[in-house]
Design a protein around this motif. Structure first.
Motif, PDB file in Angstrom:
ATOM      1  N   ALA A 171     -30.918 117.828  -5.389  1.00  0.00           N
ATOM      2  CA  ALA A 171     -30.712 116.569  -6.105  1.00  0.00           C
ATOM      3  C   ALA A 171     -29.655 115.714  -5.409  1.00  0.00           C
ATOM      4  CB  ALA A 171     -30.296 116.855  -7.552  1.00  0.00           C
ATOM      5  N   ARG A 172     -28.545 116.327  -5.020  1.00  0.00           N
ATOM      6  CA  ARG A 172     -27.496 115.570  -4.331  1.00  0.00           C
ATOM      7  C   ARG A 172     -27.995 115.060  -2.984  1.00  0.00           C
ATOM      8  NH1 ARG A 172     -24.549 120.369  -5.509  1.00  0.00           N
ATOM      9  NH2 ARG A 172     -23.589 120.253  -7.572  1.00  0.00           N
ATOM     10  N   LEU A 189     -29.216 127.533  -8.325  1.00  0.00           N
ATOM     11  CA  LEU A 189     -28.421 127.437  -7.110  1.00  0.00           C
ATOM     12  C   LEU A 189     -28.924 126.334  -6.197  1.00  0.00           C
ATOM     13  CD1 LEU A 189     -26.045 128.898  -5.759  1.00  0.00           C
ATOM     14  CD2 LEU A 189     -27.692 130.404  -4.663  1.00  0.00           C
ATOM     15  N   ALA A 190     -30.243 126.222  -6.056  1.00  0.00           N
ATOM     16  CA  ALA A 190     -30.828 125.306  -5.080  1.00  0.00           C
ATOM     17  C   ALA A 190     -31.041 123.898  -5.616  1.00  0.00           C
ATOM     18  CB  ALA A 190     -32.157 125.872  -4.590  1.00  0.00           C
ATOM     19  N   GLY A 194     -34.968 128.767  -2.473  1.00  0.00           N
ATOM     20  CA  GLY A 194     -33.525 128.850  -2.631  1.00  0.00           C
ATOM     21  C   GLY A 194     -32.790 129.271  -1.377  1.00  0.00           C
ATOM     22  N   ALA A 195     -33.293 130.283  -0.676  1.00  0.00           N
ATOM     23  CA  ALA A 195     -32.583 130.799   0.495  1.00  0.00           C
ATOM     24  C   ALA A 195     -32.407 129.745   1.594  1.00  0.00           C
ATOM     25  CB  ALA A 195     -33.303 132.030   1.035  1.00  0.00           C
ATOM     26  N   PRO A 196     -33.444 128.992   1.973  1.00  0.00           N
ATOM     27  CA  PRO A 196     -33.223 127.944   2.983  1.00  0.00           C
ATOM     28  C   PRO A 196     -32.222 126.886   2.538  1.00  0.00           C
ATOM     29  CG  PRO A 196     -35.554 128.419   2.761  1.00  0.00           C
ATOM     30  CD  PRO A 196     -34.874 129.130   1.652  1.00  0.00           C
ATOM     31  N   ALA A 213     -22.168 128.622  -6.702  1.00  0.00           N
ATOM     32  CA  ALA A 213     -22.169 129.066  -8.100  1.00  0.00           C
ATOM     33  C   ALA A 213     -23.513 128.752  -8.740  1.00  0.00           C
ATOM     34  CB  ALA A 213     -21.039 128.391  -8.873  1.00  0.00           C
ATOM     35  N   ASP A 214     -23.914 129.585  -9.692  1.00  0.00           N
ATOM     36  CA  ASP A 214     -25.155 129.352 -10.428  1.00  0.00           C
ATOM     37  C   ASP A 214     -24.975 129.838 -11.867  1.00  0.00           C
ATOM     38  OD1 ASP A 214     -25.350 132.102 -10.384  1.00  0.00           O
ATOM     39  OD2 ASP A 214     -27.298 132.181  -9.426  1.00  0.00           O
TER      40      ASP A 214
END
Length: 345
Positions: free
Chosen positions: A276-277, A270-271, A327-329, A89-90
Motif C-alpha cells: 500500500a505504501r 506483513l506484506a 509475502g516473502a518477496p 511487525a504483523d
C-alpha cells in the motif's frame, strides 16, 4: 502523489477485489454464469437448487471470510508496524495466534478414542474452534495485562514473542507424544484456510473484523503522529498510552479470532501495508489503512483461488504456502531497499 493518482489507485484496487470475488464465485469444478449468480444473490431464484447451494453455502461464505480476514489482517499489520516502528511487525507478533494453535492442538491431539484427554467430555464438547478461542484469550489477557501495566510497546512485543515460542514449544511436545494419525488434522489447521467457514462462524469473524476496521478510522491520525515519535505525538495532545492499548487490544482480538476460525494466515498483515505504501508513495495512515485493507482482501482471495479452493485441482494447496509467495518477496524488497537507501546516504 496527486488526488487523481490516489483515486486511480483505489479504483484499481476495488476493481481487483471485485474481479477475484467474481472469479471465486463463478469458477470451480462447477462453473456458474455470472447472471445466474446475480439472480441467486438478489433473491430472484436460481435455475436449480444445486446452483443456489453452491453459491450461498459453498462459495459465498468462503469469499466473505476471505474479504474480512484479509482486510482486517492487513489493517492490523499496518497498525503494528506503526506502533512498533518496525517494518517486519504483523498482527501475530503478540503470540495470540500461537495461543490459538495451542488450544486447537490440545483438542485435536488429546481427544478421541486414543487421546490422553479422551475421558474429559468438557474438552471434547468445547471443540477445536472453542479451544482455539480459549487459547487465544488466555494469551490475550496476559499480553494486554502487561501492556496496561508497563505501557512500553517494545516490552509487550518481546513478551508476545516469548509467549509465542512457549506455546509453540508446548505444541511440539504434544506432537511428540501423540498418535501420528491425528497429526494431519493439526497440520491442516495450522496452514490456514477459509474454505470451511460457515455463516454462523462468519457472524463472530465479522464482529472482530468490524472492531479492527472501525478502530483504524479513529487511530489513523494518532498513528500518523506516532511516526514522528511519542514525544511529538504527546505534544499534539495524543494520548499515547491509550493509542497503544487500543491498537494492541484490537489487533490481538483479531489475530485470535481469525486464527481460531481460519487458521494462521501468514504474510498478509506483513506484506499488504508495504504494498500500500509503495503504490501510494505515502505513509499517511488515512490512505494506507484503507488501501492495505483492499490489498489484504485481494491477497487472501487470489491465494485461495490459486490454492485450488474451488475444486479446480484434485488437491488443494495450503493457503499459507500461497500467501508466502507474495509475502516473502515483499519482505526481501523491504530489507534490500532499506539497505540500498542507507548505502546511498
Amino acid at each position: 502523489m496527486g488526488k487523481g493518482a490516489v483515486a486511480a489507485v483505489f479504483a484499481l484496487l476495488v476493481v481487483l477485489v471485485l474481479a477475484v470475488v467474481v472469479v471465486l464465485i463463478t469458477q470451480g469444478s462447477v462453473a456458474i454464469p455470472l447472471g445466474e449468480v446475480v439472480r441467486v444473490l438478489t433473491g430472484r431464484g436460481a435455475e436449480s437448487e444445486i446452483t443456489r447451494t453452491i453459491v450461498l453455502d459453498a462459495r459465498l461464505p468462503k469469499v466473505v471470510a476471505g474479504l474480512l480476514a484479509g482486510a482486517a489482517l492487513a489493517v492490523g499489520g499496518t497498525q503494528m508496524q506503526a506502533l512498533f516502528r518496525n517494518p517486519l511487525a504483523d498482527p501475530f507478533v503478540l503470540g495470540v495466534s500461537s495461543g490459538a494453535i495451542l488450544g486447537a492442538a490440545v483438542v485435536i491431539l488429546g481427544t478421541g478414542g486414543v487421546g490422553w484427554l479422551a475421558g474429559l467430555g468438557v474438552v471434547s464438547q468445547l471443540g477445536v474452534t472453542g479451544a482455539a478461542v480459549a487459547g487465544a484469550g488466555a494469551v490475550l489477557l496476559i499480553a494486554l495485562g502487561i501492556a496496561r501495566r508497563v505501557g512500553d510497546p517494545v516490552v509487550v512485543l518481546v513478551v508476545g514473542v516469548m509467549l509465542g515460542y512457549l506455546a509453540g514449544a508446548i505444541v511440539d511436545m504434544l506432537v511428540y507424544y501423540t498418535d501420528p494419525d491425528r497429526l494431519q488434522a493439526l497440520a491442516t489447521f495450522t496452514r490456514g484456510s477459509v474454505r470451511n467457514v460457515t455463516w454462523d462462524e462468519l457472524r463472530i469473524i465479522s464482529i472482530a473484523c468490524a472492531v479492527v476496521l472501525g478502530l483504524s478510522v479513529y487511530l489513523a491520525q494518532p498513528l500518523n503522529a506516532l511516526l514522528l515519535g511519542e514525544r511529538y505525538a504527546s505534544s499534539l495532545g495524543v494520548n499515547v498510552r491509550r493509542v497503544h492499548f487500543l491498537s494492541l487490544a484490537s489487533v490481538a482480538v483479531l489475530s485470535g479470532i481469525t486464527t481460531a476460525y481460519c487458521g494462521a494466515i501468514g504474510f498478509v498483515g506483513l506484506a499488504a501495508p508495504h504494498l500500500a505504501r509503495g503504490l501510494l508513495r505515502t505513509a499517511d495512515h488515512r490512505l494506507v489503512l484503507p488501501a492495505s485493507a483492499l490489498i489484504g482482501a485481494v491477497i487472501v482471495l487470489a491465494s485461495e483461488y490459486i490454492a485450488g479452493g474451488n475444486g479446480l485441482t484434485r488437491t488443494s494447496l495450503p493457503l499459507n504456502s500461497v500467501t508466502a509467495f507474495v509475502g516473502a518477496p515483499v519482505i526481501l524488497w523491504v530489507l534490500l531497499s532499506g539497505r540500498a537507501r542507507k548505502q546511498a546516504r
